[in-house]
Design a protein around this motif. Structure first.
Motif, PDB file in Angstrom:
ATOM      1  N   ARG A  36       0.855  -1.173   0.000  1.00 31.24           N
ATOM      2  CA  ARG A  36       0.000   0.000   0.000  1.00 31.24           C
ATOM      3  C   ARG A  36       0.902   1.237   0.000  1.00 31.24           C
ATOM      4  N   GLN A  37       0.412   2.272  -0.684  1.00 30.21           N
ATOM      5  CA  GLN A  37       1.156   3.515  -0.767  1.00 30.21           C
ATOM      6  C   GLN A  37       0.345   4.617  -0.116  1.00 30.21           C
ATOM      7  N   ASP A  38       0.948   5.288   0.848  1.00 35.79           N
ATOM      8  CA  ASP A  38       0.299   6.405   1.536  1.00 35.79           C
ATOM      9  C   ASP A  38       1.239   7.595   1.547  1.00 35.79           C
ATOM     10  N   SER A  87      -6.543   3.693   0.852  1.00 36.60           N
ATOM     11  CA  SER A  87      -5.166   3.801   0.389  1.00 36.60           C
ATOM     12  C   SER A  87      -5.083   3.417  -1.082  1.00 36.60           C
ATOM     13  N   MET A  88      -3.878   3.575  -1.651  1.00 42.45           N
ATOM     14  CA  MET A  88      -3.565   3.037  -2.974  1.00 42.45           C
ATOM     15  C   MET A  88      -2.898   1.685  -2.761  1.00 42.45           C
ATOM     16  N   PRO A 106      -1.069  -1.199 -12.128  1.00 44.45           N
ATOM     17  CA  PRO A 106      -1.413   0.227 -12.125  1.00 44.45           C
ATOM     18  C   PRO A 106      -1.959   0.725 -10.800  1.00 44.45           C
ATOM     19  N   GLY A 107      -2.304  -0.181  -9.900  1.00 43.36           N
ATOM     20  CA  GLY A 107      -2.796   0.230  -8.592  1.00 43.36           C
ATOM     21  C   GLY A 107      -4.311   0.268  -8.509  1.00 43.36           C
ATOM     22  N   THR A 108      -4.821   0.088  -7.308  1.00 50.58           N
ATOM     23  CA  THR A 108      -6.253   0.233  -7.008  1.00 50.58           C
ATOM     24  C   THR A 108      -6.393   1.268  -5.911  1.00 50.58           C
TER      25      THR A 108
END
Lengths: 113, 116
Positions: A36-38, A87-88, A106-108
């Motif tokens: 996860r990216q924050d 989050s991403m 590509p991410g969600t």
């Protein structure tokens, strides 16, 4: 060309719902990862898998589980979504050692309300 | 405990000049380092890597320098172009020898903006 696909680009769920995020890779890679990216925190590893039916906890596994029934598919499950899981989410795959480069989907963007 | 640190959250550079992005690490077991670039609404893409047996690796406009004694690496982009505007992440990995060592530890990222 390596391709990693994720089932949804954007997802909105309610608190307490069960959420499934799906990831598929087409390069026969052994390893698969969920991050996860924050903002301000970078990419943090949730879970990874180095073989079918194998899973290892990453740095922040709490509140998540994973499933890898087939080599090409790695699912992230939020058993009971909470607002702090907004989050991403990024899926990645890589071939076995010594190649360490990971290829990302590509991410969600998940929003829990 | 942040084992890979990017202390500059953002950086602005004029087009044509050199961009220098920095990364520090604390884990002496890290043996292999990578830089990734991320545009909004896309996944990170691999840019360049370096093994600890080298102190420099170059690929076109991109050069990565590694200073093992200082536990520091940097990415140089020259000349900088508007398309380089993105978030850059450094990542590190211990010497690959066993299962489970394939995971990467990422830094927090630096947002690079190239000013035309």
């Amino acid at each position: 060309d390596v391709k990693v696909t994720q089932s949804s680009r954007y997802l909105v769920k309610r608190t307490g719902e069960k959420v499934f995020l799906e990831c598929v890779q087409d390069m026969d890679h052994e390893n698969m990862f969920w991050y996860r990216q924050d903002p301000g925190l970078g990419l943090r590893l949730i879970y990874f898998s180095y073989d079918v039916k194998m899973k290892e906890k990453g740095d922040i596994p709490e509140g998540y589980s994973v499933s890898r029934e087939k080599k090409e598919r790695f699912s992230l499950i939020l058993e009971s979504a909470s607002t702090n899981q907004t989050s991403m989410y990024l899926c990645a795959s890589s071939s076995a050692v010594p190649e360490l480069e990971q290829y990302f989907g590509p991410g969600t963007r998940l929003t829990v309300t | 405990d942040q084992q890979v640190k990017q202390n500059s959250p953002s950086l602005s550079v004029q087009e044509g000049r050199i961009s220098i992005l920095n990364c520090d690490y604390t884990n002496s077991m890290f043996d292999y380092f990578l830089w990734y670039k991320k545009y909004p609404a896309e996944g990170p893409t691999f840019l360049i890597s370096i093994s600890s047996i080298k102190d420099k690796n170059e690929d076109g406009r991109f050069t990565v320098f590694l200073n093992k004694s200082a536990k520091h690496l940097s990415l140089h982009i020259v000349p900088s172009q508007p398309g380089d505007s993105a978030v850059y992440f450094c990542a590190a990995n211990p010497a690959p020898s066993n299962f489970g060592n394939e995971k990467l530890t990422f830094g927090t990222g630096t947002r690079l903006t190239i000013i035309p």
